[in-house]
Design a protein around this motif. Structure first.
Motif, PDB file in Angstrom:
ATOM      1  N   PRO A   4     -42.692  48.252  -0.562  1.00  0.00           N
ATOM      2  CA  PRO A   4     -41.316  48.171  -1.058  1.00  0.00           C
ATOM      3  C   PRO A   4     -40.698  46.786  -1.048  1.00  0.00           C
ATOM      4  N   PRO A   5     -40.931  45.927  -0.005  1.00  0.00           N
ATOM      5  CA  PRO A   5     -40.285  44.614  -0.045  1.00  0.00           C
ATOM      6  C   PRO A   5     -40.644  43.793  -1.276  1.00  0.00           C
ATOM      7  N   ALA A   6     -41.809  44.052  -1.880  1.00  0.00           N
ATOM      8  CA  ALA A   6     -42.219  43.277  -3.047  1.00  0.00           C
ATOM      9  C   ALA A   6     -41.256  43.450  -4.203  1.00  0.00           C
ATOM     10  N   VAL A   7     -40.672  44.623  -4.361  1.00  0.00           N
ATOM     11  CA  VAL A   7     -39.769  44.850  -5.485  1.00  0.00           C
ATOM     12  C   VAL A   7     -38.489  44.036  -5.311  1.00  0.00           C
ATOM     13  N   SER A   8     -37.989  43.932  -4.093  1.00  0.00           N
ATOM     14  CA  SER A   8     -36.772  43.149  -3.879  1.00  0.00           C
ATOM     15  C   SER A   8     -37.053  41.654  -4.044  1.00  0.00           C
ATOM     16  N   ASP A   9     -38.209  41.205  -3.569  1.00  0.00           N
ATOM     17  CA  ASP A   9     -38.564  39.800  -3.752  1.00  0.00           C
ATOM     18  C   ASP A   9     -38.722  39.468  -5.240  1.00  0.00           C
ATOM     19  N   PHE A  10     -39.326  40.387  -5.986  1.00  0.00           N
ATOM     20  CA  PHE A  10     -39.508  40.150  -7.422  1.00  0.00           C
ATOM     21  C   PHE A  10     -38.150  40.094  -8.122  1.00  0.00           C
ATOM     22  N   PHE A  11     -37.266  41.019  -7.771  1.00  0.00           N
ATOM     23  CA  PHE A  11     -35.931  40.989  -8.384  1.00  0.00           C
ATOM     24  C   PHE A  11     -35.230  39.667  -8.106  1.00  0.00           C
ATOM     25  N   LEU A  12     -35.309  39.185  -6.864  1.00  0.00           N
ATOM     26  CA  LEU A  12     -34.654  37.918  -6.535  1.00  0.00           C
ATOM     27  C   LEU A  12     -35.230  36.770  -7.347  1.00  0.00           C
ATOM     28  N   SER A  13     -36.538  36.765  -7.549  1.00  0.00           N
ATOM     29  CA  SER A  13     -37.125  35.695  -8.351  1.00  0.00           C
ATOM     30  C   SER A  13     -36.635  35.764  -9.796  1.00  0.00           C
ATOM     31  N   GLU A  14     -36.475  36.989 -10.308  1.00  0.00           N
ATOM     32  CA  GLU A  14     -35.996  37.149 -11.684  1.00  0.00           C
ATOM     33  C   GLU A  14     -34.542  36.714 -11.842  1.00  0.00           C
ATOM     34  N   ILE A  15     -33.699  37.107 -10.908  1.00  0.00           N
ATOM     35  CA  ILE A  15     -32.284  36.736 -11.034  1.00  0.00           C
ATOM     36  C   ILE A  15     -32.089  35.250 -10.738  1.00  0.00           C
TER      37      ILE A  15
ATOM     38  N   LEU B 197     -29.962  33.055 -13.051  1.00  0.00           N
ATOM     39  CA  LEU B 197     -28.662  32.632 -12.494  1.00  0.00           C
ATOM     40  C   LEU B 197     -28.906  31.987 -11.129  1.00  0.00           C
ATOM     41  N   PRO B 198     -29.421  30.761 -11.130  1.00  0.00           N
ATOM     42  CA  PRO B 198     -29.802  30.125  -9.857  1.00  0.00           C
ATOM     43  C   PRO B 198     -28.633  30.012  -8.880  1.00  0.00           C
ATOM     44  N   GLY B 199     -28.914  30.401  -7.634  1.00  0.00           N
ATOM     45  CA  GLY B 199     -27.945  30.231  -6.565  1.00  0.00           C
ATOM     46  C   GLY B 199     -26.784  31.203  -6.552  1.00  0.00           C
ATOM     47  N   ARG B 200     -26.790  32.161  -7.452  1.00  0.00           N
ATOM     48  CA  ARG B 200     -25.631  33.053  -7.547  1.00  0.00           C
ATOM     49  C   ARG B 200     -25.709  34.236  -6.578  1.00  0.00           C
ATOM     50  N   VAL B 201     -26.902  34.737  -6.315  1.00  0.00           N
ATOM     51  CA  VAL B 201     -27.036  35.886  -5.406  1.00  0.00           C
ATOM     52  C   VAL B 201     -27.164  35.360  -3.980  1.00  0.00           C
ATOM     53  N   ALA B 202     -26.106  35.563  -3.195  1.00  0.00           N
ATOM     54  CA  ALA B 202     -26.070  35.026  -1.840  1.00  0.00           C
ATOM     55  C   ALA B 202     -26.785  35.914  -0.832  1.00  0.00           C
ATOM     56  N   GLY B 203     -26.885  37.203  -1.141  1.00  0.00           N
ATOM     57  CA  GLY B 203     -27.508  38.118  -0.184  1.00  0.00           C
ATOM     58  C   GLY B 203     -28.072  39.339  -0.873  1.00  0.00           C
ATOM     59  N   LEU B 204     -29.096  39.915  -0.269  1.00  0.00           N
ATOM     60  CA  LEU B 204     -29.654  41.176  -0.741  1.00  0.00           C
ATOM     61  C   LEU B 204     -30.012  41.989   0.483  1.00  0.00           C
ATOM     62  N   PHE B 205     -29.504  43.229   0.538  1.00  0.00           N
ATOM     63  CA  PHE B 205     -29.676  44.076   1.706  1.00  0.00           C
ATOM     64  C   PHE B 205     -30.165  45.452   1.266  1.00  0.00           C
ATOM     65  N   LEU B 206     -30.995  46.064   2.096  1.00  0.00           N
ATOM     66  CA  LEU B 206     -31.543  47.379   1.794  1.00  0.00           C
ATOM     67  C   LEU B 206     -30.991  48.407   2.775  1.00  0.00           C
ATOM     68  N   HIS B 207     -30.799  49.618   2.285  1.00  0.00           N
ATOM     69  CA  HIS B 207     -30.375  50.728   3.134  1.00  0.00           C
ATOM     70  C   HIS B 207     -31.142  51.962   2.678  1.00  0.00           C
ATOM     71  N   GLY B 208     -30.712  53.147   3.073  1.00  0.00           N
ATOM     72  CA  GLY B 208     -31.431  54.350   2.679  1.00  0.00           C
ATOM     73  C   GLY B 208     -32.689  54.558   3.504  1.00  0.00           C
TER      74      GLY B 208
ATOM     75  N   GLU C  77     -34.125  44.882 -15.638  1.00  0.00           N
ATOM     76  CA  GLU C  77     -35.065  45.502 -16.561  1.00  0.00           C
ATOM     77  C   GLU C  77     -36.473  44.929 -16.383  1.00  0.00           C
ATOM     78  N   ALA C  78     -36.567  43.623 -16.098  1.00  0.00           N
ATOM     79  CA  ALA C  78     -37.871  43.016 -15.833  1.00  0.00           C
ATOM     80  C   ALA C  78     -38.485  43.588 -14.557  1.00  0.00           C
ATOM     81  N   THR C  79     -37.644  43.833 -13.563  1.00  0.00           N
ATOM     82  CA  THR C  79     -38.123  44.415 -12.313  1.00  0.00           C
ATOM     83  C   THR C  79     -38.630  45.832 -12.538  1.00  0.00           C
ATOM     84  N   LYS C  80     -37.923  46.585 -13.362  1.00  0.00           N
ATOM     85  CA  LYS C  80     -38.351  47.952 -13.678  1.00  0.00           C
ATOM     86  C   LYS C  80     -39.694  47.954 -14.401  1.00  0.00           C
TER      87      LYS C  80
END
Length: 277
Positions: free
Chosen positions: A4-15, A19-30, A66-69
């Motif tokens: 599962p962590p690979a999907v979040s890392d891939f999304f961060l690379s895509e965003i 949009l460089p530097g715009r996403v300050a944090g990413l957190f998982l729950h559930g 969409e790229a992550t999907k």
């Protein structure tokens, strides 16, 4: 299955590419924050921005999702994007935010913007990037939100179960697991004042409630954790009656003291009211 962590890392690379530097944090729950991840489990995220995207930037956020999907077609990567100010406020005050849910992007959605998410983040959120800011929590409001969810959403599910009939309902594995574990999480919260996972809810029913629910609790846990194993039931109608009966009992018991609350619920809430977020 890709971890599962690979999907979040891939999304961060895509965003970050868009949009460089715009996403300050990413957190998982559930499921992941409870140490549970089974076949079919979702990866639930919260994206943190200093300034939320607007206009053309929303199209770039959509493209990153969409790229992550496309890269992870079998994983559900659902969640919303917000600011630190949003997380510091009651979720009812937050309003609509960019979301990605069931493979679709929406610029203004409400998925997971609720007190359960806020409490999960505060208590056990998993940090992929950044530092989790202060998160609003309110146990009394969470308990009322939970009772209302039982009284509305789950009563609606109970009607659907009745309309389907025990044989049809009991023959559908995903529906039985959904009904056998979902409302039990809410009942556990109302009884103990603490959140639990889907599997934790199944163990709660199995170990702590009336033994008449033991078999359907074990069956629901089997469906979630080991779906390829043999069913504990040889009759789908009986399985349907047991799951439907448990659902109705959880709703009625969870809502019966809506105006005041039983002593055990009040005591549980009092014990946890002073817990740190």
């Amino acid at each position: 299955m890709t971890l599962p962590p690979a999907v979040s890392d891939f999304f961060l690379s895509e965003i970050d590419d868009r949009l460089p530097g715009r996403v300050a944090g990413l957190f998982l729950h559930g499921s992941l924050c409870w140490g549970e991840f089974f076949a079919g489990s979702d990866v639930d995220f919260v994206g943190l921005w200093e300034e939320l995207p607007t206009g053309a930037d929303l199209a770039l956020l959509r493209a990153a999702h969409e790229a992550t999907k496309v890269r992870f077609p079998s994983l559900v990567f659902d969640g919303f994007h917000c600011t630190s100010a949003d997380l510091a406020a009651a979720p009812a005050l937050v309003g609509r935010r960019p979301v990605f849910y069931q493979g679709e992007f929406a610029a203004a959605g409400t998925i997971d913007i609720n007190l359960v998410t806020w409490h999960e983040l505060a208590e056990r959120g998993i940090t992929v990037r950044g530092e989790l800011p202060p998160v609003f929590t309110d146990l009394a409001a969470l308990l009322e939100f939970t009772r209302n969810n039982l009284d509305t959403f789950w009563r609606g599910i109970a009607k659907q179960v009745d309309d389907a009939g025990p044989t049809v309902f009991g023959g559908h594995d995903a529906s039985v697991a959904f009904v056998g574990l979902g409302p039990a999480r809410l009942h556990h919260l109302l009884t103990t004042g603490t959140l639990t996972s889907k599997s934790g809810a199944g163990r709660y029913v199995r170990d702590s409630l009336d033994q008449r629910w033991n078999l359907i609790a074990r069956e629901s846990l089997r469906l979630r954790e080991d779906p390829g194993s043999a069913s504990l039931y040889d009759d789908p109608a009986r399985r349907g009656r047991d799951a439907g009966g448990l659902l109705r009992w959880l709703i009625d018991d969870g809502c019966r003291d809506r105006a005041g609350g039983s002593a055990r619920r009040i005591d549980a809430a009092a014990r946890h009211q002073g817990d740190p977020a």
